[in-house]
Scaffold this motif. Structure first.
Motif, PDB file in Angstrom:
ATOM      1  N   ILE A 159       0.846  -1.081  -0.275  1.00 38.86           N
ATOM      2  CA  ILE A 159      -0.010  -0.186  -0.080  1.00 38.86           C
ATOM      3  C   ILE A 159       0.908   1.236  -0.059  1.00 38.86           C
ATOM      4  CG2 ILE A 159      -2.126  -1.287   1.228  1.00 38.86           C
ATOM      5  CD1 ILE A 159      -1.047   0.139   3.806  1.00 38.86           C
ATOM      6  N   GLU A 201      -5.880  -1.020   7.749  1.00 38.58           N
ATOM      7  CA  GLU A 201      -6.881  -1.791   7.530  1.00 38.58           C
ATOM      8  C   GLU A 201      -7.724  -0.893   6.212  1.00 38.58           C
ATOM      9  OE1 GLU A 201      -8.031  -4.657  11.024  1.00 38.58           O
ATOM     10  OE2 GLU A 201      -8.807  -2.500  11.080  1.00 38.58           O
ATOM     11  N   GLY A 202      -8.220   0.316   6.369  1.00 37.14           N
ATOM     12  CA  GLY A 202      -8.728   1.185   5.466  1.00 37.14           C
ATOM     13  C   GLY A 202      -8.168   1.117   4.130  1.00 37.14           C
ATOM     14  N   LEU A 203      -6.870   1.517   3.999  1.00 31.24           N
ATOM     15  CA  LEU A 203      -5.979   1.389   2.714  1.00 31.24           C
ATOM     16  C   LEU A 203      -5.905   0.075   2.204  1.00 31.24           C
ATOM     17  CD1 LEU A 203      -2.960   3.437   3.887  1.00 31.24           C
ATOM     18  CD2 LEU A 203      -4.622   4.395   2.424  1.00 31.24           C
ATOM     19  N   ALA A 227      -8.378  -1.974   2.392  1.00 34.99           N
ATOM     20  CA  ALA A 227      -9.880  -2.119   1.796  1.00 34.99           C
ATOM     21  C   ALA A 227      -9.899  -1.459   0.515  1.00 34.99           C
ATOM     22  CB  ALA A 227     -10.927  -1.746   2.817  1.00 34.99           C
ATOM     23  N   GLN A 228      -9.332  -0.429   0.572  1.00 27.66           N
ATOM     24  CA  GLN A 228      -9.185   0.489  -0.782  1.00 27.66           C
ATOM     25  C   GLN A 228      -8.797  -0.041  -1.837  1.00 27.66           C
ATOM     26  OE1 GLN A 228      -7.797   4.566   0.069  1.00 27.66           O
ATOM     27  NE2 GLN A 228      -9.287   5.032   1.453  1.00 27.66           N
ATOM     28  N   GLN A 229      -7.653  -0.561  -1.436  1.00 28.61           N
ATOM     29  CA  GLN A 229      -6.959  -1.386  -2.629  1.00 28.61           C
ATOM     30  C   GLN A 229      -7.436  -2.527  -3.185  1.00 28.61           C
ATOM     31  OE1 GLN A 229      -3.377  -3.724  -1.329  1.00 28.61           O
ATOM     32  NE2 GLN A 229      -1.980  -2.749  -2.980  1.00 28.61           N
ATOM     33  N   ALA A 246     -10.714  -2.991  -3.490  1.00 28.01           N
ATOM     34  CA  ALA A 246     -11.916  -2.533  -4.088  1.00 28.01           C
ATOM     35  C   ALA A 246     -11.483  -2.215  -5.455  1.00 28.01           C
ATOM     36  CB  ALA A 246     -12.627  -1.353  -3.181  1.00 28.01           C
TER      37      ALA A 246
END
Length: 88
Positions: free
Chosen positions: A53, A80-82, A84-86, A88
């Motif tokens: 990431i 965790e947010g990064l 999840a973005q990756q 998606a």
């Protein structure tokens, strides 16, 4: 069994702080763990490499970057947010 994001982040922070992962508490700040600004940069690079990431360059300003480094828990949530973005 694959390590969770939390386990990986704690392992990276523990290595940087020269601590056992079990000694890294979720509510601890990096400063409390003995990690200075250089250690923070090295931790961020290790996190980026481990998760493939890209952490915002202004991660030390959570309002501008959306990446909060105020505690271990905040770092785990941001990673965790990064991740999840990756995905998606």
């Amino acid at each position: 069994m694959a390590q969770s994001v939390q386990e990986k982040v704690i392992a990276i922070i523990a290595e940087q702080a020269v601590l056992e992962p079990s000694d890294v508490k979720m509510d601890a700040t990096l400063e409390e763990l003995g990690i200075d600004s250089l250690g923070l940069v090295e931790s961020i690079f290790a996190i980026e490499e481990a998760f493939d990431i890209s952490v915002p360059f202004n991660a030390n300003d959570p309002e501008a970057s959306g990446f909060d480094i105020s505690s271990v828990r905040a770092i785990v949530a941001a990673v965790e947010g990064l991740v999840a973005q990756q995905a998606a």
